[in-house]
Motif scaffolding. Structure first.
Motif, PDB file in Angstrom:
ATOM      1  N   ASP A   1      -3.182   3.484  -3.202  1.00 48.57           N
ATOM      2  CA  ASP A   1      -3.277   2.704  -4.444  1.00 48.57           C
ATOM      3  C   ASP A   1      -4.097   1.441  -4.198  1.00 48.57           C
ATOM      4  O   ASP A   1      -5.138   1.235  -4.780  1.00 48.57           O
ATOM      5  CB  ASP A   1      -1.895   2.420  -5.045  1.00 48.57           C
ATOM      6  CG  ASP A   1      -0.950   1.754  -4.058  1.00 48.57           C
ATOM      7  OD1 ASP A   1      -1.328   1.605  -2.871  1.00 48.57           O
ATOM      8  OD2 ASP A   1       0.163   1.378  -4.452  1.00 48.57           O
ATOM      9  N   GLU A   2      -3.620   0.596  -3.308  1.00 48.56           N
ATOM     10  CA  GLU A   2      -4.366  -0.609  -2.937  1.00 48.56           C
ATOM     11  C   GLU A   2      -4.422  -0.688  -1.420  1.00 48.56           C
ATOM     12  O   GLU A   2      -3.461  -0.308  -0.747  1.00 48.56           O
ATOM     13  CB  GLU A   2      -3.678  -1.868  -3.490  1.00 48.56           C
ATOM     14  CG  GLU A   2      -3.848  -2.056  -4.985  1.00 48.56           C
ATOM     15  CD  GLU A   2      -5.307  -2.156  -5.429  1.00 48.56           C
ATOM     16  OE1 GLU A   2      -6.149  -2.639  -4.647  1.00 48.56           O
ATOM     17  OE2 GLU A   2      -5.593  -1.735  -6.559  1.00 48.56           O
TER      18      GLU A   2
ATOM     19  N   ARG B   1       2.010   3.037   9.712  1.00 49.38           N
ATOM     20  CA  ARG B   1       1.071   3.229  10.820  1.00 49.38           C
ATOM     21  C   ARG B   1      -0.277   2.582  10.507  1.00 49.38           C
ATOM     22  O   ARG B   1      -0.890   1.933  11.359  1.00 49.38           O
ATOM     23  CB  ARG B   1       0.885   4.745  11.008  1.00 49.38           C
ATOM     24  CG  ARG B   1       0.693   5.168  12.442  1.00 49.38           C
ATOM     25  CD  ARG B   1       0.706   6.675  12.504  1.00 49.38           C
ATOM     26  NE  ARG B   1      -0.423   7.159  13.270  1.00 49.38           N
ATOM     27  CZ  ARG B   1      -0.945   8.354  13.144  1.00 49.38           C
ATOM     28  NH1 ARG B   1      -0.467   9.205  12.260  1.00 49.38           N
ATOM     29  NH2 ARG B   1      -1.941   8.731  13.905  1.00 49.38           N
ATOM     30  N   VAL B   2      -0.730   2.770   9.281  1.00 49.56           N
ATOM     31  CA  VAL B   2      -2.022   2.195   8.859  1.00 49.56           C
ATOM     32  C   VAL B   2      -1.959   0.674   8.912  1.00 49.56           C
ATOM     33  O   VAL B   2      -2.877   0.012   9.417  1.00 49.56           O
ATOM     34  CB  VAL B   2      -2.399   2.686   7.441  1.00 49.56           C
ATOM     35  CG1 VAL B   2      -3.579   1.902   6.879  1.00 49.56           C
ATOM     36  CG2 VAL B   2      -2.719   4.173   7.460  1.00 49.56           C
TER      37      VAL B   2
ATOM     38  N   ALA C   1      -6.013  15.614  -1.199  1.00 47.63           N
ATOM     39  CA  ALA C   1      -6.640  14.357  -0.757  1.00 47.63           C
ATOM     40  C   ALA C   1      -5.586  13.443  -0.143  1.00 47.63           C
ATOM     41  O   ALA C   1      -4.386  13.645  -0.346  1.00 47.63           O
ATOM     42  CB  ALA C   1      -7.291  13.638  -1.941  1.00 47.63           C
TER      43      ALA C   1
ATOM     44  N   LEU D   1      -2.068  -0.456  12.517  1.00 39.87           N
ATOM     45  CA  LEU D   1      -3.409  -0.255  13.074  1.00 39.87           C
ATOM     46  C   LEU D   1      -4.376  -1.325  12.557  1.00 39.87           C
ATOM     47  O   LEU D   1      -5.203  -1.848  13.305  1.00 39.87           O
ATOM     48  CB  LEU D   1      -3.899   1.146  12.682  1.00 39.87           C
ATOM     49  CG  LEU D   1      -5.082   1.728  13.431  1.00 39.87           C
ATOM     50  CD1 LEU D   1      -4.810   1.765  14.929  1.00 39.87           C
ATOM     51  CD2 LEU D   1      -5.396   3.142  12.928  1.00 39.87           C
ATOM     52  N   ALA D   2      -4.229  -1.666  11.283  1.00 42.12           N
ATOM     53  CA  ALA D   2      -5.123  -2.663  10.674  1.00 42.12           C
ATOM     54  C   ALA D   2      -4.960  -4.019  11.354  1.00 42.12           C
ATOM     55  O   ALA D   2      -5.942  -4.750  11.527  1.00 42.12           O
ATOM     56  CB  ALA D   2      -4.849  -2.771   9.178  1.00 42.12           C
TER      57      ALA D   2
ATOM     58  N   LEU E   1      -4.463   9.916  -0.761  1.00 41.71           N
ATOM     59  CA  LEU E   1      -4.643   8.930  -1.833  1.00 41.71           C
ATOM     60  C   LEU E   1      -3.968   7.616  -1.465  1.00 41.71           C
ATOM     61  O   LEU E   1      -2.890   7.614  -0.856  1.00 41.71           O
ATOM     62  CB  LEU E   1      -4.041   9.454  -3.138  1.00 41.71           C
ATOM     63  CG  LEU E   1      -4.688  10.698  -3.755  1.00 41.71           C
ATOM     64  CD1 LEU E   1      -3.883  11.173  -4.955  1.00 41.71           C
ATOM     65  CD2 LEU E   1      -6.125  10.409  -4.167  1.00 41.71           C
TER      66      LEU E   1
ATOM     67  N   GLY F   1      -3.128  18.017  -4.880  1.00 39.11           N
ATOM     68  CA  GLY F   1      -2.628  17.635  -3.549  1.00 39.11           C
ATOM     69  C   GLY F   1      -3.745  17.597  -2.517  1.00 39.11           C
ATOM     70  O   GLY F   1      -3.473  17.423  -1.330  1.00 39.11           O
TER      71      GLY F   1
ATOM     72  N   MET G   1       0.844  -1.196   0.000  1.00 42.50           N
ATOM     73  CA  MET G   1       0.000   0.000   0.000  1.00 42.50           C
ATOM     74  C   MET G   1       0.880   1.247   0.000  1.00 42.50           C
ATOM     75  O   MET G   1       1.768   1.384   0.832  1.00 42.50           O
ATOM     76  CB  MET G   1      -0.875   0.005   1.263  1.00 42.50           C
ATOM     77  CG  MET G   1      -1.740   1.243   1.376  1.00 42.50           C
ATOM     78  SD  MET G   1      -2.741   1.288   2.893  1.00 42.50           S
ATOM     79  CE  MET G   1      -1.526   0.986   4.147  1.00 42.50           C
ATOM     80  N   ARG G   2       0.604   2.129  -0.958  1.00 42.74           N
ATOM     81  CA  ARG G   2       1.319   3.407  -0.997  1.00 42.74           C
ATOM     82  C   ARG G   2       0.330   4.523  -0.706  1.00 42.74           C
ATOM     83  O   ARG G   2      -0.781   4.510  -1.225  1.00 42.74           O
ATOM     84  CB  ARG G   2       1.960   3.623  -2.370  1.00 42.74           C
ATOM     85  CG  ARG G   2       3.285   2.877  -2.515  1.00 42.74           C
ATOM     86  CD  ARG G   2       3.940   3.190  -3.812  1.00 42.74           C
ATOM     87  NE  ARG G   2       2.998   2.989  -4.908  1.00 42.74           N
ATOM     88  CZ  ARG G   2       3.246   3.369  -6.159  1.00 42.74           C
ATOM     89  NH1 ARG G   2       4.366   3.984  -6.452  1.00 42.74           N
ATOM     90  NH2 ARG G   2       2.356   3.141  -7.109  1.00 42.74           N
ATOM     91  N   LEU G   3       0.763   5.474   0.132  1.00 47.30           N
ATOM     92  CA  LEU G   3      -0.127   6.587   0.478  1.00 47.30           C
ATOM     93  C   LEU G   3       0.476   7.902   0.016  1.00 47.30           C
ATOM     94  O   LEU G   3       1.704   8.097   0.092  1.00 47.30           O
ATOM     95  CB  LEU G   3      -0.327   6.646   1.994  1.00 47.30           C
ATOM     96  CG  LEU G   3      -1.074   5.478   2.637  1.00 47.30           C
ATOM     97  CD1 LEU G   3      -1.184   5.691   4.137  1.00 47.30           C
ATOM     98  CD2 LEU G   3      -2.464   5.332   2.039  1.00 47.30           C
ATOM     99  N   ILE G   4      -0.365   8.788  -0.452  1.00 47.08           N
ATOM    100  CA  ILE G   4       0.074  10.124  -0.845  1.00 47.08           C
ATOM    101  C   ILE G   4      -0.776  11.133  -0.080  1.00 47.08           C
ATOM    102  O   ILE G   4      -2.009  11.125  -0.178  1.00 47.08           O
ATOM    103  CB  ILE G   4      -0.072  10.333  -2.370  1.00 47.08           C
ATOM    104  CG1 ILE G   4       0.832   9.339  -3.093  1.00 47.08           C
ATOM    105  CG2 ILE G   4       0.280  11.759  -2.767  1.00 47.08           C
ATOM    106  CD1 ILE G   4       0.601   9.250  -4.579  1.00 47.08           C
ATOM    107  N   VAL G   5      -0.107  11.964   0.730  1.00 47.78           N
ATOM    108  CA  VAL G   5      -0.814  12.990   1.499  1.00 47.78           C
ATOM    109  C   VAL G   5      -0.426  14.350   0.941  1.00 47.78           C
ATOM    110  O   VAL G   5       0.774  14.669   0.881  1.00 47.78           O
ATOM    111  CB  VAL G   5      -0.443  12.926   2.996  1.00 47.78           C
ATOM    112  CG1 VAL G   5      -1.278  13.928   3.787  1.00 47.78           C
ATOM    113  CG2 VAL G   5      -0.625  11.539   3.543  1.00 47.78           C
ATOM    114  N   ALA G   6      -1.417  15.121   0.555  1.00 48.81           N
ATOM    115  CA  ALA G   6      -1.194  16.462   0.007  1.00 48.81           C
ATOM    116  C   ALA G   6      -0.090  16.441  -1.054  1.00 48.81           C
ATOM    117  O   ALA G   6       0.795  17.296  -1.069  1.00 48.81           O
ATOM    118  CB  ALA G   6      -0.871  17.443   1.125  1.00 48.81           C
ATOM    119  N   GLY G   7      -0.135  15.455  -1.922  1.00 49.73           N
ATOM    120  CA  GLY G   7       0.787  15.393  -3.051  1.00 49.73           C
ATOM    121  C   GLY G   7       2.121  14.726  -2.752  1.00 49.73           C
ATOM    122  O   GLY G   7       2.970  14.603  -3.642  1.00 49.73           O
TER     123      GLY G   7
ATOM    124  N   LEU H   1       3.197   6.997   7.369  1.00 50.28           N
ATOM    125  CA  LEU H   1       1.745   6.863   7.561  1.00 50.28           C
ATOM    126  C   LEU H   1       1.274   5.483   7.087  1.00 50.28           C
ATOM    127  O   LEU H   1       0.449   4.836   7.737  1.00 50.28           O
ATOM    128  CB  LEU H   1       1.000   7.974   6.809  1.00 50.28           C
ATOM    129  CG  LEU H   1      -0.516   7.961   6.978  1.00 50.28           C
ATOM    130  CD1 LEU H   1      -0.913   8.245   8.425  1.00 50.28           C
ATOM    131  CD2 LEU H   1      -1.183   8.974   6.051  1.00 50.28           C
TER     132      LEU H   1
END
Lengths: 135, 362
Positions: free
Chosen positions: B301-302, A16-17, B297, A20-21, B299, B295, A1-7, A13
């Motif tokens: 992927d999976e 952390r997710v 949100a 938590l999961a 986001l 920017g 899982m890859r996360l993008i926050v504000a670009g 994070l």
């Protein structure tokens, strides 16, 4: 899982997710039915006719009404707790008539589903669905 | 006076393509053009008849140019392709037919036909644009040379006042998780319902999932979602059906988080509407979504259902994370507000060889 926050990519994070999961107990799983009886199987249908046949089949697992009280939530505040106690008392008081109604409704559901199944078999033919709106 | 009209397959107030067409019509009128909307008559919603005329009336107007808002095969596209006017194509993306095959074979065939017709429409067009770079890339892959990007205009409109009665129904001290969009299989709403099950049972029992959007475009898919809700015994999931602007505004005003888990989107206007309403957005980075939200949100992927539940939990409780999303949203909205839509339209019309309006702009 890859996360993008504000670009920007945020690996901390994501970690952390994931952590938590893993704390979620198996009891929190929303599904009570085994995978072969779940509605999600409908996504794999080849066409609408197969969808209709399978959905009638799956409906058989949902005929019975459950007259038990809803799972207890955690009411906050004195007023909410008092209301919860009152609700539980009312539910107990109404238990017998509710069970009777649930049984009657379950029988009606069985009859309706049988009738639907017969109609579906009689009308077995090409899909006639018209799109109701633009996709 | 120069007349620039628009053609659509159908017109439903609130739908993204319809909203965009209406905003463009208003912009064209401001630029000094005569402009109206036309759609296939039996596909104009009753409450849309004041803004959109039946396709059969188009010939009487003798337009100089016609913009085709294209998202599906229809008779409107065929009339546009052979019309004796300057032809401008605005592409909204066509959902791949595979998504609809289990649910609606007629619609799946219509979507397939829509994609098949694209090369012919492209060669008939005097100018081509798409509402996102993602969509533009699809057209370039089909050989279109000069495709400009004109993002959805409706995304810049401010939200209307919330409906107080509807807002009251959504209150009660619950954490509201909101999904906005018609119930369509490519949106994978069942994934969100499952994740919400984990979230409400594992993190926050005082939570509610509100699924707002028309349930008429794919009735079998709506039935699947209702079956999933029944078998997960989630009592705080509500499929509202189509909401008008003020009800939708109330849904945004009472939401803690807007979530989108779609696997195919050309743009996804509701995520920008959420930003405009000041609600943080959590969305899958699919199709045109990353470009639409910029920017603004969080986001992913999976994510497994449990991970998505954890993401919802963090995005509703972590103040620093919510601040970061809000800052990104403000920056994206400021970027959209700086657009000169009039100039974008003027350039596009000039590229298509449309004569300028005879009267000065209002």
């Amino acid at each position: 899982m890859r996360l993008i926050v504000a670009g920007r990519k945020d690996e901390a994070l994501a970690a952390r997710v994931r952590d938590l999961a893993t704390t979620l107990p198996e009891a929190a799983s929303p599904f009570r039915l085994s995978p072969e009886h779940r509605a999600l199987r409908l996504r794999m249908c080849a066409d609408p006719a197969a969808f209709d046949a399978l959905s009638l089949d799956l409906l058989r697992h949902h005929l019975a009404l459950d007259p038990r009280p809803p799972a207890a939530s955690r009411p906050q505040g004195i007023r909410a707790r008092a209301l919860a106690i009152l609700r539980r008392a009312l539910w107990r008081l109404l238990g017998a008539p509710l069970e009777r109604l649930a049984l009657q409704q379950t029988r009606i559901n069985e009859l309706l589903l049988d009738a639907l199944g017969r109609i579906a078999r009689r009308n077995d033919g090409p899909d006639r669905t018209e799109p109701a709106a633009k996709p | 006076m120069t007349r620039v009209d628009q053609l659509l397959d159908g017109y439903v107030p609130g739908d993204a393509v319809s909203r965009n067409a209406l905003a463009l019509r208003n912009q064209l009128r401001q630029l000094g053009y005569e402009s109206d909307l036309f759609a296939v008559s039996d596909r104009i919603a009753p409450d849309g008849r004041a803004d959109c005329r039946p396709l059969t009336d188009l010939g009487l107007r003798q337009p100089d140019a016609v913009i085709l808002q294209y998202a599906i095969a229809s008779s409107a596209a065929e009339i546009w392709r052979v019309g004796g006017f300057r032809r401008l194509l605005l592409y909204h993306n066509i959902t791949p037919a595979e998504w609809f095959r289990p649910y609606d074979s007629v619609l799946a065939a219509q979507l397939e036909a829509g994609r098949r017709a694209l090369p012919e429409l492209l060669s008939a067009a005097h100018a081509v644009a798409a509402v996102s770079s993602f969509n533009a890339a699809e057209l370039r892959a089909l050989g279109a040379a000069a495709v400009r990007v004109i993002p959805l205009v409706c995304a810049t409109s401010p939200p209307p006042a919330p409906d107080p009665t509807f807002a009251a129904r959504l209150g009660g001290g619950f954490t509201n998780i909101l999904h906005v969009g018609r119930l369509a299989p490519n949106k994978c709403i069942e994934d969100l319902i499952e994740a919400f099950g984990w979230y409400s049972r594992g993190f926050n029992p005082r939570s509610r999932l509100i699924i707002a959007g028309s349930d008429r475009s794919c009735p079998r898919y709506a039935a699947l979602l209702r079956m999933v809700i029944v078998e997960t015994r989630l009592e705080t999931v509500w499929i509202t059906g189509f909401l008008d602007d003020r009800q939708l505004s109330a849904a945004y005003a009472t939401a803690a988080l807007v979530v989108g888990v779609s696997r195919h989107e050309g743009f996804c206007a509701p995520l920008l509407d959420a930003a405009r309403a000041g609600v943080p957005v959590l969305a899958r980075a699919a199709g045109g979504i990353p470009e639409a939200v910029g920017g603004g949100a969080l986001l992913f992927d999976e994510a497994s259902p449990r991970e998505l539940a954890a993401l919802i939990h963090l995005a509703t409780t972590d103040a620093a994370l919510r601040r970061a999303i809000a800052e990104g949203q403000r920056a994206r909205l400021a970027e959209l507000d700086r657009r000169d839509i009039g100039a974008e339209l003027r350039d596009w019309l000039t590229q298509a060889g449309v004569p300028p309006p005879a009267s000065p702009p209002i």
